[in-house]
Motif scaffolding. Structure first.
Motif, PDB file in Angstrom:
ATOM      1  N   VAL A 122       0.852  -1.189   0.000  1.00  0.00           N
ATOM      2  CA  VAL A 122       0.000   0.000   0.000  1.00  0.00           C
ATOM      3  C   VAL A 122       0.887   1.238   0.000  1.00  0.00           C
ATOM      4  O   VAL A 122       2.061   1.185   0.362  1.00  0.00           O
ATOM      5  N   VAL A 123       0.303   2.342  -0.435  1.00  0.00           N
ATOM      6  CA  VAL A 123       0.993   3.634  -0.420  1.00  0.00           C
ATOM      7  C   VAL A 123       0.095   4.605   0.323  1.00  0.00           C
ATOM      8  O   VAL A 123      -0.993   4.954  -0.166  1.00  0.00           O
ATOM      9  N   ASN A 124       0.528   5.055   1.493  1.00  0.00           N
ATOM     10  CA  ASN A 124      -0.252   5.974   2.319  1.00  0.00           C
ATOM     11  C   ASN A 124       0.350   7.372   2.268  1.00  0.00           C
ATOM     12  O   ASN A 124       1.515   7.553   1.895  1.00  0.00           O
ATOM     13  N   PHE A 125      -0.447   8.350   2.666  1.00  0.00           N
ATOM     14  CA  PHE A 125       0.033   9.722   2.739  1.00  0.00           C
ATOM     15  C   PHE A 125       1.146   9.839   3.775  1.00  0.00           C
ATOM     16  O   PHE A 125       1.109   9.200   4.827  1.00  0.00           O
ATOM     17  N   ALA A 126       2.150  10.693   3.490  1.00  0.00           N
ATOM     18  CA  ALA A 126       3.211  10.964   4.456  1.00  0.00           C
ATOM     19  C   ALA A 126       2.738  11.929   5.546  1.00  0.00           C
ATOM     20  O   ALA A 126       3.379  12.031   6.588  1.00  0.00           O
ATOM     21  N   PHE A 127       1.638  12.622   5.300  1.00  0.00           N
ATOM     22  CA  PHE A 127       1.067  13.504   6.317  1.00  0.00           C
ATOM     23  C   PHE A 127      -0.172  12.839   6.893  1.00  0.00           C
ATOM     24  O   PHE A 127      -0.994  12.286   6.156  1.00  0.00           O
ATOM     25  N   VAL A 128      -0.290  12.887   8.212  1.00  0.00           N
ATOM     26  CA  VAL A 128      -1.312  12.113   8.913  1.00  0.00           C
ATOM     27  C   VAL A 128      -2.030  12.999   9.920  1.00  0.00           C
ATOM     28  O   VAL A 128      -1.698  14.175  10.095  1.00  0.00           O
TER      29      VAL A 128
END
Length: 408
Positions: A122-128
């Motif tokens: 998976v590829v998630n956002f670097a900002f959370v």
């Protein structure tokens, strides 16, 4: 009524001149066309052209609303010159051979290994969300974004675990119970001498999460939810043939009694454990997932193969059962036994743990397989017995252990 010419002229839109660089037009089109030839082509379609140094200032008529920028003029020249007269040149580029050594492996090898074990990338956002950093990382001072794309995605992540938990939560809301995902990405933390941006350290990690049943529902195997040791096996496979060591760990995201620090060569490289029950309930995850996160550099490093002679002699196996205190970890017992092992000992491995009748409540019995072999000759019983006695004596001295069945 009649149209007055002066009024009609004043009502026409004013057209600003467009600058055309002949050298750039030739470079874009890939043709050899002189300045005078370009000038003739442009004037052929009633464009007012003036020279300005080495450039052209082209003033289009009022009805040519499609000419506003330099690229429009280059397109006009291509059309007038003839598309068939423009050669089709294949793009060219130089390829550089990237280094590939036996002491390292590409990141794709890790991706393929995890995919082969049932994980999906998976590829998630670097900002959370800031709450994620506070809950899973105990980070009260995260790196804040000056201009976030959304109000709730306002800080930079310092761990990949929150993003994987978010992926699991999204799947659980869609009634997908069995989830196995991993991510290879960058995390961010404050550091005075960080690179490439001073004050911020950016490192690559690899993390994975497993939840739900170990295998899809089927007739051939009894249903069982994934546990700590299933994911521990996946992590060990990621580093094989190198051996990891695991020690108890306290981590804000993980279960206080089911978490461990992964160590390689005495250095901590990551964490492994079951998600904390508080976060399982808060994020409505159902059953608790098991996660791990390790440094990518440590996973990419590899051990250069070393030749070892294959023995034609049979190996000798002896089982060794030691009684130690409940507070003594198995890793420590293995470490002590390997310290005292003579050259003929090839392997020491745990195969049984027993607590119950015949063992004091504050103690446990650990049974080890001890394999011994010499590449040139058959071992004698006296040598084997001496090696076992040496291991037992060292364990008694260092750990206070005793041989099971030898009396209190």
């Amino acid at each position: 009524g009649p149209v007055v010419e002066a009024v009609a002229t004043e009502a026409l839109p004013a057209r600003a001149p467009v600058r055309l660089r002949p050298a750039r037009a030739r470079r874009v089109l890939g043709i050899v066309l002189g300045d005078d030839d370009m000038l003739a082509l442009l004037r052929r379609v009633h464009l007012q052209v003036e020279r300005s140094g080495g450039d052209f200032l082209v003033t289009p008529p009022s009805w040519r609303f499609d000419i506003e920028i330099e690229e429009d003029l280059i397109e006009e020249i291509a059309r007038l010159h003839g598309y068939d007269n423009i050669p089709a040149v294949a793009p060219q580029g130089s390829l550089m051979m990237l280094p590939s050594t036996e002491s390292g492996r590409p990141v794709w090898a890790l991706r393929h290994l995890l995919a082969a074990r049932g994980y999906q990338e998976v590829v998630n956002f670097a900002f959370v969300e800031e709450a994620w950093e506070r809950d899973f990382c105990a980070n009260e001072n995260p790196i804040r974004l000056a201009n976030p794309i959304a109000s709730h995605l306002s800080v930079m992540r310092s761990s990949l675990i929150p993003g994987l938990v978010g992926t699991l939560a999204a799947n659980r809301k869609r009634q997908i119970e069995r989830v196995r995902v991993f991510e290879v990405a960058r995390v961010f933390e404050r550091k005075a001498d960080g690179e490439p941006v001073r004050g911020f350290h950016q490192v690559m990690n690899i993390a994975a999460l497993a939840a739900g049943q170990v295998v899809p529902e089927q007739w051939g195997e009894r249903a069982r939810n994934v546990d700590f040791y299933d994911v521990k096996g996946d992590l060990e496979a990621l580093f094989a043939p190198r051996e990891l060591q695991f020690t108890p760990l306290s981590h804000p995201a993980l279960h206080p009694g089911r978490a461990a620090a992964a160590r390689l060569g005495g250095h901590m490289i990551g964490v492994l454990g079951e998600l904390h029950p508080v976060w399982v309930q808060r994020y409505e995850l159902g059953s608790a997932p098991v996660v791990f996160e390790v440094a990518l550099d440590a996973a990419l490093a590899d051990r250069v193969p070393a030749y070892a002679e294959i023995s034609r002699m049979q190996a000798v196996r002896r089982d060794l059962a030691l009684v130690v205190g409940n507070d003594v970890p198995v890793e420590r017992v293995l470490e002590v036994l390997r310290e005292a092992a003579p050259v003929l000992v090839r392997e020491i491995a745990l195969f049984d743990l027993y607590q119950g009748k015949g063992i004091d409540p504050d103690k446990k019995s650990l049974a080890f397989k001890v394999s011994m072999q010499d590449t040139r000759r058959t071992l004698e019983d006296a040598e084997v017995d001496a090696a076992i006695a040496l291991l037992v004596a060292h364990a008694e001295t260092v750990l206070g252990a005793r041989l099971r069945g030898a009396g209190a």
